[in-house]
Design an enzyme around this catalytic site. Structure first.
Site, PDB file in Angstrom:
ATOM      1  N   ALA A  29       0.846  -1.196   0.000  1.00 13.03           N
ATOM      2  CA  ALA A  29       0.000   0.000   0.000  1.00 13.03           C
ATOM      3  C   ALA A  29       0.882   1.247   0.000  1.00 13.03           C
ATOM      4  CB  ALA A  29      -0.929  -0.017   1.210  1.00 13.03           C
ATOM      5  N   ASN A  30       0.296   2.407   0.209  1.00 18.33           N
ATOM      6  CA  ASN A  30       1.052   3.663   0.285  1.00 18.33           C
ATOM      7  C   ASN A  30       0.387   4.575   1.307  1.00 18.33           C
ATOM      8  OD1 ASN A  30      -0.892   5.545  -1.096  1.00 18.33           O
ATOM      9  ND2 ASN A  30      -0.640   4.014  -2.709  1.00 18.33           N
ATOM     10  N   ARG A  31       0.944   5.767   1.491  1.00 19.62           N
ATOM     11  CA  ARG A  31       0.553   6.643   2.605  1.00 19.62           C
ATOM     12  C   ARG A  31      -0.634   7.551   2.304  1.00 19.62           C
ATOM     13  NH1 ARG A  31       4.587   6.228   6.311  1.00 19.62           N
ATOM     14  NH2 ARG A  31       6.603   5.516   5.500  1.00 19.62           N
ATOM     15  N   ALA A  95      -4.022   7.468  -5.063  1.00 21.18           N
ATOM     16  CA  ALA A  95      -2.635   7.026  -5.194  1.00 21.18           C
ATOM     17  C   ALA A  95      -2.681   5.524  -5.507  1.00 21.18           C
ATOM     18  CB  ALA A  95      -1.861   7.316  -3.917  1.00 21.18           C
TER      19      ALA A  95
END
Ligand code: PMT
Length: 221
Positions: A29-31, A95
């Protein structure tokens, strides 16, 4: 009387991260928090648009007045966006993971004393580029984001051309900016006729100003 210049217009907004499974319990995943995308969905709805928000996992409440479709992966996000067409407006603030694990395991990977596993990655579909593709059913106005960590305007301008979207909102996501996850954003709106650099604002204010720019665009049609 309420200011509802986008009444009768349909909009699709993507928001949040995607989660790409490694096995049934682990993911990449990402932030992204979803704050910017959710604020845009809410702002378009406030101006009267009929908004479908396609969002990856976030901790945010559903924005008022929007239809929310919760997804996890990039492929699910693409399918949900395709299902939400036709639309006049698409804003891709998510994102999206550029890569997913090729052949994710349907069983939990075991630590069996051997070597750690290696993950082979494969490219995800590009939702913004797909929505931007010319042809029947393309939203009249497609807006992308560009998350950059240097040479923001140059990379974002190139990204606008490569993805085929109409406008791109460029933001610097370098460490220390707080753009991912924070409450404020500093953006440049890149259109065919030039660049507008906006002062640092709350993400809600960026969203309100972007929604007004969208409304002005359609008012001029
Ligand atoms: O969620 P927040 O914490 O509020 O943070 C906001 C944000 C930083 C995530 C947001 O402002 C932002 O910049 N979103 C785009 C993040 C991104 O992945 O940018 P990119 O430069 O990698 O991608 C360019 C564009 O293509 C984006 O519109 C993205 O949604 C889209 N894309 C990318 C890859 C892919 N497979 N499909 C896509 O649609």
């Amino acid at each position: 009387e309420a200011h509802r210049p986008l009444a009768g217009r349909r909009a699709i907004v993507t928001s949040g991260p995607t989660h790409e499974p490694i096995d049934p319990v682990r993911y990449i995943a990402n932030r992204s928090s979803g704050k910017q995308g959710h604020a845009i969905a809410a702002a378009l709805a406030t101006l009267g648009a009929d908004v479908t928000l396609v969002s990856g996992p976030t901790r945010l409440p559903d924005p008022p007045g929007c239809t929310v479709v919760a997804i996890e992966t990039a492929r699910e996000m693409l399918a949900a966006c395709a299902a939400a067409l036709p639309a006049d407006i698409a804003v891709c603030a998510a994102a999206v993971a550029d890569w997913r694990v090729d052949g994710a395991s349907d069983r939990k990977l075991k630590k069996d004393g051997g070597r750690p596993p290696s993950l082979a990655l494969t490219e995800n579909p590009d939702i913004l580029a797909t929505l931007s593709r010319p042809g029947e059913g393309r939203p009249a106005l497609v807006v992308g984001f560009a998350a950059e960590t240097g040479d923001v305007l140059a990379y974002a301008t190139a990204k606008r051309a490569r993805k085929g979207c109409d406008w791109i909102v460029a933001n610097d996501v370098s460490p220390g900016t707080g753009t991912f996850g924070g409450s404020d954003n500093t953006v440049h709106l890149i259109r065919a006729d030039g660049v507008e650099s906006w002062p640092t604002m709350a993400k809600d204010a960026v969203a309100a100003r972007l929604a007004e720019a969208v409304a002005e665009h359609f008012a001029g049609k």
